[in-house]
Design an enzyme around this catalytic site. Structure first.
Site, PDB file in Angstrom:
ATOM      1  CB  CYS A 120      -0.909  -0.003   1.227  1.00  0.00           C
ATOM      2  SG  CYS A 120      -2.289   1.161   1.039  1.00  0.00           S
ATOM      3  CB  CYS A 122      -1.871   4.923   3.315  1.00  0.00           C
ATOM      4  SG  CYS A 122      -1.899   3.355   4.190  1.00  0.00           S
ATOM      5  CE  LYS A 195      -7.879  -1.297   4.266  1.00  0.00           C
ATOM      6  NZ  LYS A 195      -6.471  -1.007   4.023  1.00  0.00           N
ATOM      7  NE  ARG A 205      -6.745   4.788   8.777  1.00  0.00           N
ATOM      8  CZ  ARG A 205      -7.943   5.045   8.320  1.00  0.00           C
ATOM      9  NH1 ARG A 205      -8.566   6.155   8.700  1.00  0.00           N
ATOM     10  NH2 ARG A 205      -8.533   4.226   7.479  1.00  0.00           N
ATOM     11  NE  ARG A 217      -6.661   4.798   4.775  1.00  0.00           N
ATOM     12  CZ  ARG A 217      -5.646   5.656   4.782  1.00  0.00           C
ATOM     13  NH1 ARG A 217      -5.534   6.564   3.834  1.00  0.00           N
ATOM     14  NH2 ARG A 217      -4.739   5.614   5.738  1.00  0.00           N
ATOM     15  CD  GLU A 233     -13.992  -4.241  -4.451  1.00  0.00           C
ATOM     16  OE1 GLU A 233     -13.018  -4.863  -4.900  1.00  0.00           O
ATOM     17  OE2 GLU A 233     -14.068  -2.998  -4.490  1.00  0.00           O
ATOM     18  CE  LYS A 248      -7.512  -3.629   7.497  1.00  0.00           C
ATOM     19  NZ  LYS A 248      -6.465  -2.896   6.849  1.00  0.00           N
ATOM     20  CE1 TYR A 313      -1.582  -5.185  14.537  1.00  0.00           C
ATOM     21  CE2 TYR A 313      -3.984  -5.258  14.560  1.00  0.00           C
ATOM     22  CZ  TYR A 313      -2.807  -4.866  13.968  1.00  0.00           C
ATOM     23  OH  TYR A 313      -2.839  -4.146  12.792  1.00  0.00           O
TER      24      TYR A 313
HETATM   25  C1  PBG Z   1      -3.060   0.182   4.821  1.00  0.00           C
HETATM   26  C2  PBG Z   1      -3.664  -0.640   5.910  1.00  0.00           C
HETATM   27  C3  PBG Z   1      -4.489  -0.256   6.971  1.00  0.00           C
HETATM   28  C4  PBG Z   1      -4.667  -1.391   7.778  1.00  0.00           C
HETATM   29  C5  PBG Z   1      -3.963  -2.421   7.166  1.00  0.00           C
HETATM   30  N1  PBG Z   1      -3.366  -1.933   6.011  1.00  0.00           N
HETATM   31  C6  PBG Z   1      -5.037   1.063   7.341  1.00  0.00           C
HETATM   32  C7  PBG Z   1      -6.016   1.755   6.525  1.00  0.00           C
HETATM   33  O1  PBG Z   1      -6.477   1.267   5.491  1.00  0.00           O
HETATM   34  O2  PBG Z   1      -6.321   2.868   6.901  1.00  0.00           O
HETATM   35  C8  PBG Z   1      -5.441  -1.461   9.068  1.00  0.00           C
HETATM   36  C9  PBG Z   1      -5.043  -2.541  10.014  1.00  0.00           C
HETATM   37  C10 PBG Z   1      -5.585  -2.397  11.397  1.00  0.00           C
HETATM   38  O3  PBG Z   1      -6.381  -1.510  11.719  1.00  0.00           O
HETATM   39  O4  PBG Z   1      -5.181  -3.214  12.237  1.00  0.00           O
HETATM   40  N2  PBG Z   1      -3.932   0.635   3.857  1.00  0.00           N
END
Ligand code: PBG
Length: 324
Positions: A120, A122, A195, A205, A217, A233, A248, A313
């Site tokens: 990604c 970001c 997602k 974040r 987003r 999707e 997710k 986690y």
């Molecule tokens: C990157 C990404 C995110 C997460 C995993 N990959 C954050 C987002 O999309 O803002 C979130 C993982 C989590 O909250 O544990 N795009």
């Protein structure tokens, strides 16, 4: 006197019977542990909104990854915090970048631990969005090229699997083509296929230092209200060559996990995201619930809904309990 002929409580009488008729078994094999890697030496900085999780420099990442491997957890997924961020997220596809360096170290020191990389932009862009930004818009097709470069760069460094999480249209196909062209046809793609634009990513974040600097987003991540769109999707990602489909977040979306499991025959992964973890941690700290029980109940529920793999986690704590 009338009694029903079937009394469910008969098989709940003692732990032995309960164990014999238990329908869902969580296994260490199902767990994937997310880790955050940052530049520097001997860095171990706890993420305040995710107690027990750390930003780790490569040396400490290797140390902790050894312990993760020792617990029998088959895989980790890596997130990188680059030294500098810019408009185009160049740190993401720099062969000497933080993830590439971490992957090389892990594959050198703990070769049997599977290393998955989150693909990604970001974490690497100054604006914090998952794609290239022009006049406040997140551009789709120009972003695909960068994601493909990132995936190839991760795989060249030794990543065992790549996991695109950006939600641009067509990225699984673009990444598959790019990997194949580089002779990396044996590297699977675990797609964040479904997602949602979720508030439950809040603590992540902080961990990845990746909140968007403007807007949110929702122009690329999915609307939490939608189910049918989730199937579309997933279908697209299957057609583009995904090897594993991910949903997710996990707990607020068990119905989606269940449907993806029912309608597709690929392995299904679910991401038990940061907010799902942190809210139980916080409640446990206040003495409002039992963390271990809430953790095992959550993970079992995600598995019961249909997930084969769970990114969590809690992977280390759960593995310890499963070994007891
Ligand atoms: C990157 C990404 C995110 C997460 C995993 N990959 C954050 C987002 O999309 O803002 C979130 C993982 C989590 O909250 O544990 N795009």
């Amino acid at each position: 006197m009338f009694y029903p002929s079937y009394r469910p409580r008969r098989m709940r009488k003692n732990p032995q019977f309960r164990r014999m008729v238990r329908e869902t078994a969580l296994s260490v094999d199902n767990l994937i542990y997310p880790m955050f890697v940052i530049h520097g030496k001997n860095v171990r900085k706890e993420i305040s909104s995710m107690p027990g999780n750390f930003q780790l420099s490569v040396d400490n990442l290797v140390k902790d990854a050894r312990a993760v491997h020792g617990l029998g957890i088959p895989a980790v997924i890596l997130f990188g915090i680059p030294k500098t961020k810019d408009e185009m997220g160049t740190g993401a596809y720099d062969d000497k970048g933080i993830i590439q360096t971490a992957v090389r170290a892990l594959k050198d020191k703990v070769p049997d631990l599977m290393v998955i990389t989150d693909v990604c932009l970001c974490e690497y862009t100054s604006h914090g969005h998952c794609g290239i930004v022009e006049n406040g818009e997140i551009l789709n097709d120009p972003t695909l090229e960068l994601l493909a470069r990132e995936a190839v760069s991760h795989a060249r460094a030794g990543a065992d699997m790549v996991a695109p999480s950006d939600m641009m249209d067509g990225r699984v196909g673009a990444i598959r083509d790019a990997l194949d062209e580089e002779g990396l046809d044996q590297i699977p793609i675990m797609s964040y296929a479904v997602k949602y634009a979720s508030a439950f990513y809040g603590p992540f974040r902080d961990a990845a230092e990746s909140p968007p600097k403007f807007g949110d987003r929702s122009s690329y991540q999915m609307d939490p209200a939608n189910t049918r769109e989730a199937m579309r999707e997933a279908e697209l990602d299957v057609a583009e060559g995904a090897d594993i489909l991910m949903v997710k977040p996990a707990l607020p979306y068990l119905d989606i996990i269940h449907r993806v499991r029912d309608e597709f025959d690929l392995p299904v992964a679910a991401y038990n995201v940061s907010g799902e973890y942190s809210m139980i941690k916080a409640a446990a700290r206040l003495g409002w619930l039992d963390e271990k029980k809430a953790m095992m109940e959550s993970l079992t529920a995600i598995k019961r809904a249909g997930a084969d793999l769970i990114l969590t986690y809690w992977a280390r704590e759960a593995a310890k309990l499963l070994h007891e």
